[in-house]
Scaffold this motif. Sequence first.
Motif, PDB file in Angstrom:
ATOM      1  N   LEU A  42       0.671  -1.231   0.038  1.00  0.00           N
ATOM      2  CA  LEU A  42       0.030  -0.154  -0.133  1.00  0.00           C
ATOM      3  C   LEU A  42       0.921   1.294   0.068  1.00  0.00           C
ATOM      4  O   LEU A  42       0.608   2.176  -0.693  1.00  0.00           O
ATOM      5  N   LEU A  43       1.989   1.303   0.692  1.00  0.00           N
ATOM      6  CA  LEU A  43       2.874   2.382   0.606  1.00  0.00           C
ATOM      7  C   LEU A  43       3.616   2.537  -0.448  1.00  0.00           C
ATOM      8  O   LEU A  43       3.767   3.813  -0.944  1.00  0.00           O
ATOM      9  N   ARG A  44       3.634   1.796  -1.534  1.00  0.00           N
ATOM     10  CA  ARG A  44       4.301   1.891  -2.547  1.00  0.00           C
ATOM     11  C   ARG A  44       3.234   2.583  -3.740  1.00  0.00           C
ATOM     12  O   ARG A  44       3.786   3.126  -4.707  1.00  0.00           O
ATOM     13  N   GLN A  45       2.085   2.665  -3.303  1.00  0.00           N
ATOM     14  CA  GLN A  45       0.999   3.344  -4.193  1.00  0.00           C
ATOM     15  C   GLN A  45       1.258   4.771  -4.165  1.00  0.00           C
ATOM     16  O   GLN A  45       1.625   5.584  -3.185  1.00  0.00           O
ATOM     17  N   ALA A  46       0.737   5.414  -5.302  1.00  0.00           N
ATOM     18  CA  ALA A  46       0.744   6.669  -5.374  1.00  0.00           C
ATOM     19  C   ALA A  46      -0.457   7.238  -4.726  1.00  0.00           C
ATOM     20  O   ALA A  46      -1.570   6.528  -4.650  1.00  0.00           O
ATOM     21  N   GLY A  47      -0.445   8.647  -4.162  1.00  0.00           N
ATOM     22  CA  GLY A  47      -1.686   9.322  -3.813  1.00  0.00           C
ATOM     23  C   GLY A  47      -1.983   8.998  -2.352  1.00  0.00           C
ATOM     24  O   GLY A  47      -1.086   7.997  -1.748  1.00  0.00           O
ATOM     25  N   ARG A  48      -2.926   9.388  -1.941  1.00  0.00           N
ATOM     26  CA  ARG A  48      -3.461   9.245  -0.577  1.00  0.00           C
ATOM     27  C   ARG A  48      -4.418   8.180  -0.249  1.00  0.00           C
ATOM     28  O   ARG A  48      -4.540   8.126   1.131  1.00  0.00           O
ATOM     29  N   HIS A  49      -4.861   7.722  -1.225  1.00  0.00           N
ATOM     30  CA  HIS A  49      -5.729   6.289  -1.054  1.00  0.00           C
ATOM     31  C   HIS A  49      -4.998   5.174  -0.661  1.00  0.00           C
ATOM     32  O   HIS A  49      -4.322   4.834  -1.748  1.00  0.00           O
ATOM     33  N   LEU A  50      -5.004   4.775   0.381  1.00  0.00           N
ATOM     34  CA  LEU A  50      -4.190   3.349   0.848  1.00  0.00           C
ATOM     35  C   LEU A  50      -5.148   2.104   1.032  1.00  0.00           C
ATOM     36  O   LEU A  50      -4.656   1.226   0.753  1.00  0.00           O
ATOM     37  N   GLY A  51      -6.189   2.550   1.679  1.00  0.00           N
ATOM     38  CA  GLY A  51      -6.892   1.247   2.211  1.00  0.00           C
ATOM     39  C   GLY A  51      -7.653   0.664   1.428  1.00  0.00           C
ATOM     40  O   GLY A  51      -7.673   0.803   0.107  1.00  0.00           O
ATOM     41  N   PRO A  52      -8.341  -0.619   1.932  1.00  0.00           N
ATOM     42  CA  PRO A  52      -8.822  -0.675   3.307  1.00  0.00           C
ATOM     43  C   PRO A  52      -7.495  -1.662   3.934  1.00  0.00           C
ATOM     44  O   PRO A  52      -6.790  -2.398   2.968  1.00  0.00           O
ATOM     45  N   LEU A  53      -7.662  -1.759   5.098  1.00  0.00           N
ATOM     46  CA  LEU A  53      -6.559  -2.694   5.952  1.00  0.00           C
ATOM     47  C   LEU A  53      -7.271  -3.108   7.071  1.00  0.00           C
ATOM     48  O   LEU A  53      -7.787  -2.153   7.870  1.00  0.00           O
ATOM     49  N   THR A  54      -6.792  -4.342   7.632  1.00  0.00           N
ATOM     50  CA  THR A  54      -7.505  -4.858   8.567  1.00  0.00           C
ATOM     51  C   THR A  54      -6.603  -5.515   9.545  1.00  0.00           C
ATOM     52  O   THR A  54      -5.557  -6.220   9.001  1.00  0.00           O
ATOM     53  N   LEU A  55      -6.600  -5.370  10.958  1.00  0.00           N
ATOM     54  CA  LEU A  55      -5.745  -5.938  11.745  1.00  0.00           C
ATOM     55  C   LEU A  55      -6.576  -7.432  12.332  1.00  0.00           C
ATOM     56  O   LEU A  55      -7.711  -7.218  12.753  1.00  0.00           O
ATOM     57  N   ARG A  56      -5.890  -8.217  12.196  1.00  0.00           N
ATOM     58  CA  ARG A  56      -6.695  -9.646  12.689  1.00  0.00           C
ATOM     59  C   ARG A  56      -5.917 -10.383  13.628  1.00  0.00           C
ATOM     60  O   ARG A  56      -4.748 -10.302  13.674  1.00  0.00           O
ATOM     61  N   GLY A  57      -6.686 -10.428  14.979  1.00  0.00           N
ATOM     62  CA  GLY A  57      -6.081 -10.945  15.976  1.00  0.00           C
ATOM     63  C   GLY A  57      -6.030 -12.404  16.079  1.00  0.00           C
ATOM     64  O   GLY A  57      -6.370 -12.957  15.035  1.00  0.00           O
ATOM     65  N   PRO A  58      -5.075 -13.005  16.914  1.00  0.00           N
ATOM     66  CA  PRO A  58      -5.107 -14.550  16.829  1.00  0.00           C
ATOM     67  C   PRO A  58      -6.315 -15.301  17.125  1.00  0.00           C
ATOM     68  O   PRO A  58      -6.386 -16.385  16.696  1.00  0.00           O
ATOM     69  N   ASP A  59      -7.190 -14.601  17.453  1.00  0.00           N
ATOM     70  CA  ASP A  59      -8.699 -15.079  17.769  1.00  0.00           C
ATOM     71  C   ASP A  59      -9.541 -15.055  16.456  1.00  0.00           C
ATOM     72  O   ASP A  59     -10.577 -15.445  16.704  1.00  0.00           O
ATOM     73  N   GLY A  60      -8.980 -14.275  15.660  1.00  0.00           N
ATOM     74  CA  GLY A  60      -9.854 -14.312  14.577  1.00  0.00           C
ATOM     75  C   GLY A  60     -10.661 -12.870  14.521  1.00  0.00           C
ATOM     76  O   GLY A  60     -11.145 -12.681  13.526  1.00  0.00           O
ATOM     77  N   THR A  61     -10.662 -12.344  15.600  1.00  0.00           N
ATOM     78  CA  THR A  61     -11.339 -10.652  15.664  1.00  0.00           C
ATOM     79  C   THR A  61     -10.592 -10.118  14.652  1.00  0.00           C
ATOM     80  O   THR A  61      -9.410 -10.144  14.568  1.00  0.00           O
ATOM     81  N   THR A  62     -11.361  -9.113  14.011  1.00  0.00           N
ATOM     82  CA  THR A  62     -10.818  -8.133  13.385  1.00  0.00           C
ATOM     83  C   THR A  62     -10.985  -6.665  13.497  1.00  0.00           C
ATOM     84  O   THR A  62     -12.256  -6.242  14.286  1.00  0.00           O
TER      85      THR A  62
END
Length: 267
Positions: free
Chosen positions: A35-55
């Motif tokens: 995502l950081l290699r993309q140009a411009g300010r639109h990067l998302g979406p991005l999700t953090l996934r926990g070890p129990d599967g919660t996001t």
Amino acid sequence: MSVPPLRRTGPPAGGIGPSGRADFGTGGGDPWPRLLRQAGRHLGPLTLRGPDGTTHDLPADRWADAAGVADHSVLDRAVGPVLDVGCGPGRMLHAAAARAIPAVGIDVVPHAVARARGAGGLALHRSVFARLPLEGRWRSVLLMDGNIGIGGDPSALLHRCGGLAGDGGTVLVEVEADPGLAIIGDCTVVDGAGRESAPFAWARVGRSAIREVAADAGLTVVEQWESVGRHFVRIARPLRTTSARERTRAFAATATTTAQITASAIP
């Protein structure tokens, strides 16, 4: 207020990288560097996934955008020189520069450092636990965007940041909206195409739980506030009598010395 102790979710996982562990969003499908290699300010979406599967949805677009009202509420309380730990694309560096506040960012992801520098920020490819310029003389250390989670040991991170700030300095931390949230574990990051990172150690801490974490690090929460739905705390070392020599040393770092010392550390 009584808060629960930090709770580990799931067993620690193996990883990659010089420390033997992956860094935030790296490894596997490398979603964060992609995502950081993309140009411009639109990067998302991005999700953090926990070890129990919660996001948990991550506001990647905001990280690459210009600083907003809540970000400026942090800079209202910051005194230079400022160290932005986990600076990402560098929006806080640019906002600080607009206020003539000397600021340097550090990040373990090379693409984040490149992006911050490309936009005119002063940034180093460096871990917060590595040797840094001006140790003990940063007047404000920032842990924005959930970066209190770096390394999965918030007490150790705050202890390190308190040492970087030294006497008279403060650590400004963005915390979770859930006041009692206090979990650590091995998480992954997943992008919109389903690319998942290698597991990395992370923590999520709310504004009540952070008091216990700060106390473990020998520090004290001296202020908390909310801005546009985001929550922050200001953390400092308990006051003690300092000599005139110590005070002079603490305030000796100017914009010029910050730039000179830091520039010498940039390869």
